[in-house]
Design an enzyme around this catalytic site. Structure first.
Site, PDB file in Angstrom:
ATOM      1  CG  HIS A   1      29.379  96.823  -5.350  1.00 14.39           C
ATOM      2  ND1 HIS A   1      29.430  95.678  -6.412  1.00 14.39           N
ATOM      3  CD2 HIS A   1      30.620  96.618  -4.680  1.00 14.39           C
ATOM      4  CE1 HIS A   1      30.160  94.690  -6.106  1.00 14.39           C
ATOM      5  NE2 HIS A   1      30.962  95.128  -5.058  1.00 14.39           N
TER       6      HIS A   1
ATOM      7  CE  LYS B   1      31.369  96.610  -8.851  1.00 19.58           C
ATOM      8  NZ  LYS B   1      32.042  96.160  -9.785  1.00 19.58           N
TER       9      LYS B   1
ATOM     10  CD  GLU C   1      39.700  96.610 -10.685  1.00 19.43           C
ATOM     11  OE1 GLU C   1      39.325  95.978 -11.904  1.00 19.43           O
ATOM     12  OE2 GLU C   1      39.028  97.446 -10.158  1.00 19.43           O
TER      13      GLU C   1
ATOM     14  CB  CYS D   1      31.513  91.840  -4.818  1.00 20.08           C
ATOM     15  SG  CYS D   1      30.964  92.472  -3.269  1.00 20.08           S
TER      16      CYS D   1
ATOM     17  CG  HIS E   1      35.617  94.890  -8.098  1.00 18.71           C
ATOM     18  ND1 HIS E   1      34.465  94.226  -8.117  1.00 18.71           N
ATOM     19  CD2 HIS E   1      35.905  95.033  -6.956  1.00 18.71           C
ATOM     20  CE1 HIS E   1      34.152  93.945  -6.965  1.00 18.71           C
ATOM     21  NE2 HIS E   1      34.711  94.645  -6.146  1.00 18.71           N
TER      22      HIS E   1
ATOM     23  CG  PHE F   1      33.585  91.712   1.783  1.00 20.73           C
ATOM     24  CD1 PHE F   1      34.294  92.565   1.044  1.00 20.73           C
ATOM     25  CD2 PHE F   1      32.546  91.950   2.595  1.00 20.73           C
ATOM     26  CE1 PHE F   1      34.024  94.007   1.311  1.00 20.73           C
ATOM     27  CE2 PHE F   1      32.133  93.378   2.958  1.00 20.73           C
ATOM     28  CZ  PHE F   1      32.952  94.515   2.096  1.00 20.73           C
TER      29      PHE F   1
END
Length: 421
Positions: A344, A339, A318, A167, A307, A407
């Site tokens: 996403h 998002k 975050e 991502c 994010h 990831f």
């Protein structure tokens, strides 16, 4: 050597809330959700039956039948968004040496649908027929092919490759493009990302990890970053592209300048293959690196496009990272997660959020984090922070930071600022 300045001269987007930049931005400001029941396949037996799909997209409007047969859906999206950005920048006009224009285009997964179709066909028929694969199987599937197609279509012969970091992929593409240009290795680069994983393997795979929201009864409200009842991210698809260009090159050809790229920071959590660090350690390192690269102090940042995926653990990490990096200034900034509207987009997320960040800078409007309801708080999140809940907020913006985490523990933070002589 003296580093060159890098500016943004073109924007393109194909998103779940709009098939171009203008529509995407208007719907982002309005707080429109792109979530709806899945149409790409029958999802009735899946735990998650909705997604943020691109809507009313007809490949025949963009490609002839021969070309369409050569393209996975993710590459179609990439070409469509890139074409908009290139046209917006006037990058094929006079004063452009195509030998010095590159393409760095990301994908977290690439041609998942093509792989699923070909592998599935072999599983069903391979024993009786033997191996029988489409000759375009590999060229349609590989994650770098979108960059190749964009280069071929526009005859751009500069640096050409893909970045793959889940991502964080398209933020890495933007940072790479920024670095290549400021080092003098290219005059301009078309940078961005594309993803099309709303198919059985994508939805089923993320479902098995318990990563996706299963709020099927009210899917428009499923992506709810920072709310206590969040239960996972909403998978999205689409593409976004930005033309990054060396400042003097852009000025010489009279290009419109949207914003300046101020800096980029990259890091690793070195913690877990899928979970973010609970205290946001890697995010702290990445954001601090971006500020240092930009020559900025924390108080120079007005807005962070977070994010903010709407996962129970990720959002907390975050928030903690932002509080550590920005201290008291964290309470004076606007924060939001777009998002909540777009879902996403995986490898395309950073590019789309960079486009939205540029538009926020030019229009002095912070897009909202939608779907937060009064009384739906998480005890681990400090709500004295301004998450720009539910409605866009006007604000004079001079610098914006955009975060993406992937990831594998990959982190990339990009800083954009208003262009000034």
């Amino acid at each position: 050597m003296e580093l060159k300045r890098v500016v943004v001269t073109g924007l393109g987007a194909l998103s779940p809330i709009g098939n171009d930049v203008a529509t995407t931005w208007e719907n982002a400001k309005a707080g429109k959700s792109g979530a709806a029941p899945i149409t790409h396949f029958d999802a009735s037996k899946f735990k998650t039956q909705f997604a943020c799909e691109v809507k009313d997209y007809d490949p025949a409007a963009h490609f002839d039948r021969k070309k369409a047969r050569q393209l996975d859906r993710y590459a179609m999206y990439a070409l469509t968004a890139a074409d908009e950005a290139i046209a917006d920048a006037g990058l094929e006009g006079e004063g452009v040496d195509k030998n010095r224009v590159g393409v760095i285009f990301a994908a977290g997964i690439g041609g998942l649908h093509t792989f699923e179709e070909e592998a599935g066909y072999f599983a069903l028929h391979g024993e009786e027929q033997g191996p029988k694969y489409n000759p375009f199987f590999i060229p349609k599937m590989i994650a770098d092919i979108a960059a190749g197609h964009i280069s071929i279509e526009h005859e751009f012969r500069g640096p050409n490759f893909a970045t793959v970091s889940a991502c964080a992929s398209s933020n890495h593409a933007l940072i790479d493009a920024y670095n290549y240009i400021r080092l003098g290795m290219a005059d301009a680069i078309v940078a961005g990302g594309a993803e099309a994983a709303v198919f059985p393997a994508g939805v089923g795979g993320f479902n098995s990890m318990k990563a996706l929201s299963t709020r099927n009864d009210e899917c428009e409200k499923a992506s709810r970053p920072f709310s206590g009842s969040r239960d996972g991210f909403v998978i999205g698809e689409g593409a976004a592209a930005l033309v990054l260009e060396e400042l003097e090159h852009a000025k010489a050809r009279g290009a419109h300048i949207y914003a300046e790229v101020a800096g980029g920071g990259m890091s690793a959590d070195a913690y877990h293959i899928t979970a973010t660090h609970p205290d946001g350690l890697g995010a702290v390192i990445g954001m601090e690196a971006a500020l240092k690269d930009a020559g900025m102090k924390p108080e120079d940042i007005d807005y962070i496009n977070m994010h903010g995926t709407s996962t129970p653990v990720g959002d907390i990490g975050e928030v903690k990272a932002i509080q550590k990096v920005f201290g008291d200034h964290a309470y004076k900034m606007n924060l939001s997660s777009t998002k909540s509207m777009t879902g996403h987009l995986l490898g395309a997320a950073g590019a789309l959020e960079a486009v939205l960040s540029v538009k926020a800078l030019t229009d002095n409007i912070v897009p909202p984090t939608i779907n937060h309801e009064e009384g739906d708080e998480d005890e681990n999140i400090d709500y004295k922070l301004n998450f720009t809940f539910n409605e866009a907020q006007p604000r004079e913006l001079n610098a914006v930071l955009s975060n993406t985490f992937g990831f594998g523990g990959h982190n990339a933070s990009l800083i954009l600022k208003k262009y000034k002589e």
